[in-house]
Design a protein around this motif. Structure first.
Motif, mmCIF file in Angstrom:
data_model
loop_
_atom_site.group_PDB
_atom_site.id
_atom_site.type_symbol
_atom_site.label_atom_id
_atom_site.label_comp_id
_atom_site.label_asym_id
_atom_site.label_seq_id
_atom_site.Cartn_x
_atom_site.Cartn_y
_atom_site.Cartn_z
ATOM 1 N N ILE A 399 0.857 -1.181 0.000
ATOM 2 C CA ILE A 399 0.000 0.000 0.000
ATOM 3 C C ILE A 399 0.896 1.235 0.000
ATOM 4 C CG2 ILE A 399 -1.811 1.269 1.234
ATOM 5 C CD1 ILE A 399 -2.124 -1.688 2.667
ATOM 6 N N HIS A 400 0.936 1.934 -1.104
ATOM 7 C CA HIS A 400 1.717 3.163 -1.231
ATOM 8 C C HIS A 400 0.762 4.265 -1.649
ATOM 9 C CE1 HIS A 400 5.476 5.354 -3.026
ATOM 10 N NE2 HIS A 400 4.787 6.089 -2.168
ATOM 11 N N MET A 401 0.257 5.010 -0.640
ATOM 12 C CA MET A 401 -0.735 6.044 -0.920
ATOM 13 C C MET A 401 -0.047 7.330 -1.388
ATOM 14 S SD MET A 401 -3.523 4.461 -0.207
ATOM 15 C CE MET A 401 -4.608 5.865 -0.478
ATOM 16 N N SER A 402 -0.562 7.892 -2.431
ATOM 17 C CA SER A 402 -0.118 9.235 -2.829
ATOM 18 C C SER A 402 -0.772 10.244 -1.887
ATOM 19 C CB SER A 402 -0.544 9.525 -4.269
ATOM 20 O OG SER A 402 -1.953 9.634 -4.349
ATOM 21 N N GLN A 403 -0.255 11.485 -1.880
ATOM 22 C CA GLN A 403 -0.854 12.518 -1.035
ATOM 23 C C GLN A 403 -2.312 12.749 -1.416
ATOM 24 O OE1 GLN A 403 0.339 16.787 -1.446
ATOM 25 N NE2 GLN A 403 1.014 16.539 0.688
ATOM 26 N N ALA A 404 -2.561 12.797 -2.709
ATOM 27 C CA ALA A 404 -3.934 13.021 -3.176
ATOM 28 C C ALA A 404 -4.833 11.851 -2.785
ATOM 29 C CB ALA A 404 -3.942 13.224 -4.687
ATOM 30 N N GLY A 405 -4.289 10.646 -2.891
ATOM 31 C CA GLY A 405 -5.075 9.464 -2.536
ATOM 32 C C GLY A 405 -5.412 9.422 -1.057
ATOM 33 N N ALA A 406 -4.432 9.781 -0.213
ATOM 34 C CA ALA A 406 -4.664 9.789 1.229
ATOM 35 C C ALA A 406 -5.723 10.824 1.596
ATOM 36 C CB ALA A 406 -3.363 10.070 1.969
ATOM 37 N N ARG A 407 -5.665 12.007 0.965
ATOM 38 C CA ARG A 407 -6.650 13.050 1.250
ATOM 39 C C ARG A 407 -8.053 12.617 0.821
ATOM 40 N NH1 ARG A 407 -3.794 18.812 -0.465
ATOM 41 N NH2 ARG A 407 -2.537 19.036 1.435
ATOM 42 N N ALA A 408 -8.124 11.929 -0.287
ATOM 43 C CA ALA A 408 -9.430 11.511 -0.797
ATOM 44 C C ALA A 408 -10.062 10.428 0.077
ATOM 45 C CB ALA A 408 -9.286 11.012 -2.235
ATOM 46 N N LEU A 409 -9.241 9.526 0.583
ATOM 47 C CA LEU A 409 -9.774 8.396 1.347
ATOM 48 C C LEU A 409 -9.891 8.666 2.840
ATOM 49 C CD1 LEU A 409 -8.048 5.317 -0.330
ATOM 50 C CD2 LEU A 409 -10.395 6.119 -0.602
ATOM 51 N N ALA A 410 -9.224 9.720 3.346
ATOM 52 C CA ALA A 410 -9.252 10.004 4.784
ATOM 53 C C ALA A 410 -10.668 10.171 5.322
ATOM 54 C CB ALA A 410 -8.406 11.238 5.091
ATOM 55 N N PRO A 411 -11.545 10.918 4.666
ATOM 56 C CA PRO A 411 -12.908 11.054 5.197
ATOM 57 C C PRO A 411 -13.665 9.727 5.239
ATOM 58 C CG PRO A 411 -12.444 12.784 3.584
ATOM 59 C CD PRO A 411 -11.333 11.794 3.479
ATOM 60 N N VAL A 412 -13.412 8.871 4.251
ATOM 61 C CA VAL A 412 -14.065 7.559 4.223
ATOM 62 C C VAL A 412 -13.623 6.725 5.432
ATOM 63 C CG1 VAL A 412 -14.339 5.407 2.930
ATOM 64 C CG2 VAL A 412 -14.210 7.596 1.707
ATOM 65 N N ALA A 413 -12.306 6.666 5.637
ATOM 66 C CA ALA A 413 -11.774 5.903 6.757
ATOM 67 C C ALA A 413 -12.238 6.488 8.091
ATOM 68 C CB ALA A 413 -10.245 5.875 6.695
ATOM 69 N N ALA A 414 -12.215 7.812 8.208
ATOM 70 C CA ALA A 414 -12.600 8.458 9.468
ATOM 71 C C ALA A 414 -14.066 8.192 9.795
ATOM 72 C CB ALA A 414 -12.339 9.955 9.391
ATOM 73 N N THR A 415 -14.925 8.288 8.801
ATOM 74 C CA THR A 415 -16.349 8.036 9.039
ATOM 75 C C THR A 415 -16.574 6.616 9.564
ATOM 76 O OG1 THR A 415 -17.006 9.614 7.330
ATOM 77 C CG2 THR A 415 -18.619 7.920 7.948
ATOM 78 N N LEU A 416 -15.909 5.652 8.937
ATOM 79 C CA LEU A 416 -16.059 4.259 9.369
ATOM 80 C C LEU A 416 -15.444 4.048 10.749
ATOM 81 C CD1 LEU A 416 -15.284 2.473 5.983
ATOM 82 C CD2 LEU A 416 -17.525 2.812 7.050
ATOM 83 N N ALA A 417 -14.302 4.674 11.016
ATOM 84 C CA ALA A 417 -13.643 4.517 12.308
ATOM 85 C C ALA A 417 -14.477 5.112 13.440
ATOM 86 C CB ALA A 417 -12.260 5.162 12.280
ATOM 87 N N TYR A 418 -15.039 6.315 13.218
ATOM 88 C CA TYR A 418 -15.905 6.906 14.243
ATOM 89 C C TYR A 418 -17.112 5.997 14.501
ATOM 90 C CZ TYR A 418 -13.413 11.394 14.342
ATOM 91 O OH TYR A 418 -12.465 12.386 14.521
ATOM 92 N N GLY A 419 -17.613 5.392 13.437
ATOM 93 C CA GLY A 419 -18.749 4.482 13.584
ATOM 94 C C GLY A 419 -18.413 3.268 14.424
ATOM 95 N N GLU A 420 -17.160 2.885 14.439
ATOM 96 C CA GLU A 420 -16.721 1.742 15.247
ATOM 97 C C GLU A 420 -16.220 2.170 16.617
ATOM 98 O OE1 GLU A 420 -13.881 -0.448 12.942
ATOM 99 O OE2 GLU A 420 -15.395 -1.238 11.571
#
Length: 438
Positions: A399-420
């Motif tokens: 897994i080698h995330m680009s800066q743009a990729g990390a920014r795009a996916l951060a809200p997705v991961a955060a939403t799921l993490a808060y839900g857990e």
């Protein structure tokens, strides 16, 4: 022996399902004495190392040795065993080894990656295991084919070190086993066996390094020891009795079918040999062949007991029904003894190995066809596969995330993490969207 002692079933009869379930049932539980003995051996080897291994070797194999070094076979002895074979034996061993190697080379998994539009790279890294232990039964009950089928896939996978353990009761060594070790390039051979050998490989001792995985067949003590050390190391499987299922349309030779049933039954009294056939007359011809040929077999008593205990001749209404039953049985070996076998292969979902046509006999697969003869038993073909190169490789995700990729996916991961309820996970992701790393 009378074939009346073999189960004769009709798949269309009332109560057939219960009869088949009873026939397939096998209690693989280990008795208390075996469990207690294995517990003691594992604990002793884990605590005392070499000393315990040597002591158990003296006790069980009747070998008076001072230390592990006396049980380590130098490579020259393996070569001596190979050079001492008859031309016929050596040629057979080398032919089988080459066929097994060529087949398994096609199984090699490769690393891969792909890149997304924002520059993120994802993939999989494939690496061989560092060290593997191979258990080979010793003494008179020795199987050089097991060396080929276990060692060659490991070597093809690129395993760094392959350590073979094989007991030599009263010093009895099987030259074919040692020759097979020479041909396959086994790195080290130690003449120890039983649960103590499994323990030494699993935990490591002063002289024997810990391995990553243990493969190979053994007796009840070896099987129980492998079961118990799983998790500390990997294992191939805890195999049950060997099995063959033959589907016949009434074509072919009844003597061939009878001998194929014998070939499985001669392993031991709990091996399973079943014929599913659409032709009642052919079933009777096979029964007569069994009657006539059984007295000619050196292992006739074992074959007779096996057929009486768990063998069956089953009349089926159609080949479609036979294939449905085959998927239910999920046999280790499945022979499609049919005039036109190829179209029926697609009907089979669960089988360790599928032998297609009258000439594709299991015995060839056991030794030299090429595919592995270490196969799932006890209906485990529903969810597992033959031993192969992939069993000696492991996969790591890349897994080698680009800066743009990390920014795009951060809200997705955060939403799921808060839900857990995992706030640190969420903040860890959000930080990649909020700031910049140098």
């Amino acid at each position: 022996m009378s074939t009346r002692r073999i189960h004769r079933l009709d798949a269309s009869a009332a109560g057939f399902d219960a009869q088949l379930d009873a026939l397939l049932h096998f209690d693989q539980g280990t008795d208390d004495a075996v469990q207690q003995a294995v517990t003691e051996v594992l604990a002793a080897v884990r605590k005392q190392g070499d000393a315990a291994v040597v002591e158990y070797t003296r006790k069980f194999d009747k070998l008076d040795v001072a230390g592990i070094e006396a049980l380590d076979l130098p490579r020259r002895e393996l070569q001596v065993a190979l050079d001492g074979l008859s031309k016929e034996q050596r040629a057979a061993l080398e032919t089988a080894a080459e066929r097994v190697r060529v087949y398994h080379e096609r199984q090699l998994l490769q690393s891969w990656t792909f890149q997304e539009a924002d520059g993120t790279r994802l993939g999989q890294k494939v690496t061989p295991l560092d060290r593997v232990g191979l258990y080979v039964p010793g003494g008179k009950a020795s199987y050089p084919s097991s060396v080929l089928m276990n060692a060659i896939p490991a070597k093809v996978a690129g395993v760094g070190e392959l350590i073979m353990v094989s007991p030599t009761p009263r010093g009895e060594r099987n030259p074919l086993v040692l020759a097979a070790a020479a041909i396959t390039g086994v790195d080290r051979v130690i003449t120890i066996g039983g649960a103590q050998a499994v323990a030494a490989l699993a935990y490591g001792t002063q002289s024997i390094p810990q391995v990553d995985k243990i493969v190979g067949p053994g007796n009840a003590y070896v099987a129980e020891a492998k079961r118990r050390v799983f998790g500390t190391v990997g294992i191939d499987m805890v195999a049950g009795p060997s099995e063959v299922l033959i589907i016949s349309d009434g074509t072919g030779e009844p003597d061939w079918v009878a001998m194929d049933l014998f070939a499985q039954a001669e392993h031991d009294e709990v091996a399973q040999s079943i014929l599913l056939c659409t032709d009642a007359d052919f079933i009777e011809r096979v029964a007569h062949s069994i009657e006539r040929l059984l007295p000619t077999m050196p292992r006739a008593e074992i074959i007779a007991a096996s057929l009486a205990n768990r063998g069956a001749l089953v009349k089926v209404a159609s080949l479609d029904q036979a294939c449905e039953l085959a998927n239910r049985i999920a046999a280790e070996h499945l022979e499609l003894s049919l005039a036109d076998a190829e179209p029926w292969v697609e009907k089979i979902r669960h089988a360790g190995a599928i032998f297609i046509g009258h000439h594709s006999v299991e015995a060839l697969g056991d030794y030299c066809a090429g595919p592995n003869h270490v196969l799932p038993t006890m209906r485990s073909a529903r969810f597992s596969s033959p031993l192969g190169v992939y069993d000696f490789q492991k996969r790591s995700s890349l897994i080698h995330m680009s800066q743009a990729g990390a920014r795009a996916l951060a809200p997705v991961a955060a939403t799921l993490a808060y839900g857990e309820g995992l706030q640190a996970h969420a903040r860890s992701a959000e930080m990649r969207a909020e700031g910049h790393a140098d």
